[in-house]
Design a protein around this motif. Structure first.
Motif, PDB file in Angstrom:
ATOM      1  N   ALA A 154       0.795  -1.164  -0.035  1.00 27.92           N
ATOM      2  CA  ALA A 154       0.065   0.059  -0.064  1.00 27.92           C
ATOM      3  C   ALA A 154       0.846   1.220  -0.172  1.00 27.92           C
ATOM      4  O   ALA A 154       0.702   2.343  -0.793  1.00 27.92           O
ATOM      5  CB  ALA A 154      -0.924  -0.221   1.132  1.00 27.92           C
ATOM      6  N   TYR A 155       1.888   1.114   0.861  1.00 27.19           N
ATOM      7  CA  TYR A 155       2.789   2.386   0.663  1.00 27.19           C
ATOM      8  C   TYR A 155       3.329   2.838  -0.590  1.00 27.19           C
ATOM      9  O   TYR A 155       3.083   3.768  -0.909  1.00 27.19           O
ATOM     10  CB  TYR A 155       3.827   2.262   1.884  1.00 27.19           C
ATOM     11  CG  TYR A 155       4.722   3.573   2.396  1.00 27.19           C
ATOM     12  CD1 TYR A 155       4.441   4.367   3.369  1.00 27.19           C
ATOM     13  CD2 TYR A 155       5.847   3.615   1.474  1.00 27.19           C
ATOM     14  CE1 TYR A 155       5.131   5.502   3.644  1.00 27.19           C
ATOM     15  CE2 TYR A 155       6.624   4.740   1.806  1.00 27.19           C
ATOM     16  CZ  TYR A 155       6.531   5.713   2.935  1.00 27.19           C
ATOM     17  OH  TYR A 155       7.214   6.727   3.094  1.00 27.19           O
ATOM     18  N   HIS A 199      -6.971   1.860   5.924  1.00 28.89           N
ATOM     19  CA  HIS A 199      -5.591   1.634   5.561  1.00 28.89           C
ATOM     20  C   HIS A 199      -5.114   2.979   4.697  1.00 28.89           C
ATOM     21  O   HIS A 199      -4.013   3.527   4.934  1.00 28.89           O
ATOM     22  CB  HIS A 199      -5.529   0.385   4.945  1.00 28.89           C
ATOM     23  CG  HIS A 199      -4.167  -0.157   4.741  1.00 28.89           C
ATOM     24  ND1 HIS A 199      -3.937  -1.345   4.063  1.00 28.89           N
ATOM     25  CD2 HIS A 199      -2.878   0.200   4.999  1.00 28.89           C
ATOM     26  CE1 HIS A 199      -2.552  -1.506   4.144  1.00 28.89           C
ATOM     27  NE2 HIS A 199      -1.969  -0.741   4.661  1.00 28.89           N
ATOM     28  N   VAL A 203      -1.614   5.166   5.474  1.00 31.27           N
ATOM     29  CA  VAL A 203      -0.803   5.348   4.433  1.00 31.27           C
ATOM     30  C   VAL A 203      -0.406   6.877   4.387  1.00 31.27           C
ATOM     31  O   VAL A 203       0.729   7.273   4.370  1.00 31.27           O
ATOM     32  CB  VAL A 203      -0.890   4.800   3.151  1.00 31.27           C
ATOM     33  CG1 VAL A 203      -0.032   5.285   2.260  1.00 31.27           C
ATOM     34  CG2 VAL A 203      -1.013   3.332   3.128  1.00 31.27           C
TER      35      VAL A 203
END
Length: 247
Positions: A154-155, A199, A203
Motif C-alpha cells: 500500500a505504501y 488503511h 498510508v
C-alpha cells in the motif's frame, strides 16, 4: 508555474503535444472544434456501462475516474483522468461502453460529437495517429495500475500514484513547484488503490511522517521528488511523455 488555457482546444493541444508533435494547421483545426462545455458536481456519471455514446468528453478542470462495480456494488477505480485527457476516446470505435466514467471531484468537461472528431481525423490523419497514441498510453497506464494493485504494498502503491499524477499534471502545466490540487477524498483513493479507507488514512500518515507529502486543504506538495520516486518504485517510461519533467 501552473499554466492557464484560453480555450478547451488549447488544453487538448497541450496534452497531445506531450506525447505527439502537431503541425500548426493541425493545432488550428483542433482549436476550431465545436466543444460544449459543462460543469459537473463530484460523483456524476458521464457515461455508464452499456451506453452507446455519440460524443466524447475532454476533461478541462478537475478529475474524472474510470470505474466498474461488482454485483455486490463494490467499486474499483481503474484509473484517474486529469485535465487534457479524453477518457472515453475509445468510444469513437467501440459501439458500447464496457466501463463507467464519472467525475471524482467538481470538474468541467467539454463534449465533442463523434462526427466532428471523425471528420477531424479524416482531414488531418496525423491527428488520428495522435489520438491512437493517446489510447495506447491509456492502455499502458492500465497495465501499470494492474501491477501496482497486484504486487506493490500500500505504501509504495500510493507513492507511485502520486508520482504518476505529478508527471501527468506537469505535462499539461498544472503543477507549481511540485504542488498541485488534489480534490479527491481518501475513500476515492482507497478505491483506486484497492485498500480500505482506514488503511489509506494510515498510508497518508506514514507518507507525511516520512516527509514525502505535505497537504494544505486540497493542495498536496512533494518536497523530495527523488525520495518519492524511490519510495514508489517509479519509472515514468510507461507514460511515454515527450515533454515533461518533474525535476
Amino acid at each position: 508555474m501552473a499554466v492557464s488555457f484560453n480555450s478547451p482546444g488549447t488544453l487538448m493541444i497541450h496534452k497531445l503535444e506531450s506525447i505527439f508533435s502537431l503541425a500548426d494547421e493541425e493545432k488550428q483545426a483542433i482549436e476550431e472544434l465545436p466543444i460544449q462545455v459543462v460543469d459537473l458536481k463530484s460523483g456524476q456519471d458521464i457515461v455508464r456501462i452499456g451506453d452507446h455514446p455519440t460524443q466524447s468528453c475532454l476533461v478541462l478542470a478537475g478529475f474524472t475516474c474510470v470505474y466498474k462495480l461488482t454485483s455486490e456494488g463494490k467499486r474499483q477505480i481503474m484509473t484517474l483522468h486529469v485535465p487534457g485527457d479524453i477518457p472515453d476516446l475509445q468510444s469513437l470505435h467501440l459501439n458500447v461502453m464496457d466501463m463507467s466514467i464519472a467525475s471524482i471531484s467538481p470538474c468541467t468537461v467539454g463534449f465533442i460529437q463523434h462526427e466532428n472528431l471523425r471528420d477531424l481525423c479524416e482531414r488531418y490523419p496525423r491527428i488520428g495517429i495522435a489520438f491512437w497514441r493517446e489510447t495506447l498510453v491509456d492502455a499502458s497506464v492500465y497495465r501499470e495500475w494492474l501491477l501496482s494493485v497486484g504486487q506493490r504494498d500500500a505504501y509504495p502503491r500510493m507513492a507511485h500514484l502520486f508520482c504518476e499524477l505529478l508527471m501527468r499534471l506537469k505535462a499539461v502545466g498544472l503543477v507549481d513547484d511540485n504542488t498541485f490540487e488534489l480534490p479527491i477524498t481518501q475513500a476515492d483513493l482507497a478505491d483506486a488503490t484497492g485498500i480500505t479507507s482506514v488503511h489509506m488514512n494510515r498510508v497518508f500518515q506514514a507518507l507525511r511522517a516520512d516527509g514525502l507529502i505535505q497537504t494544505q486543504g486540497a493542495q498536496v506538495t512533494f518536497p523530495d521528488w527523488e525520495k518519492l520516486k524511490e519510495a514508489g518504485d517509479f519509472d515514468p517510461l510507461y507514460l511515454h511523455l515527450e515533454r515533461a519533467s518533474a525535476a
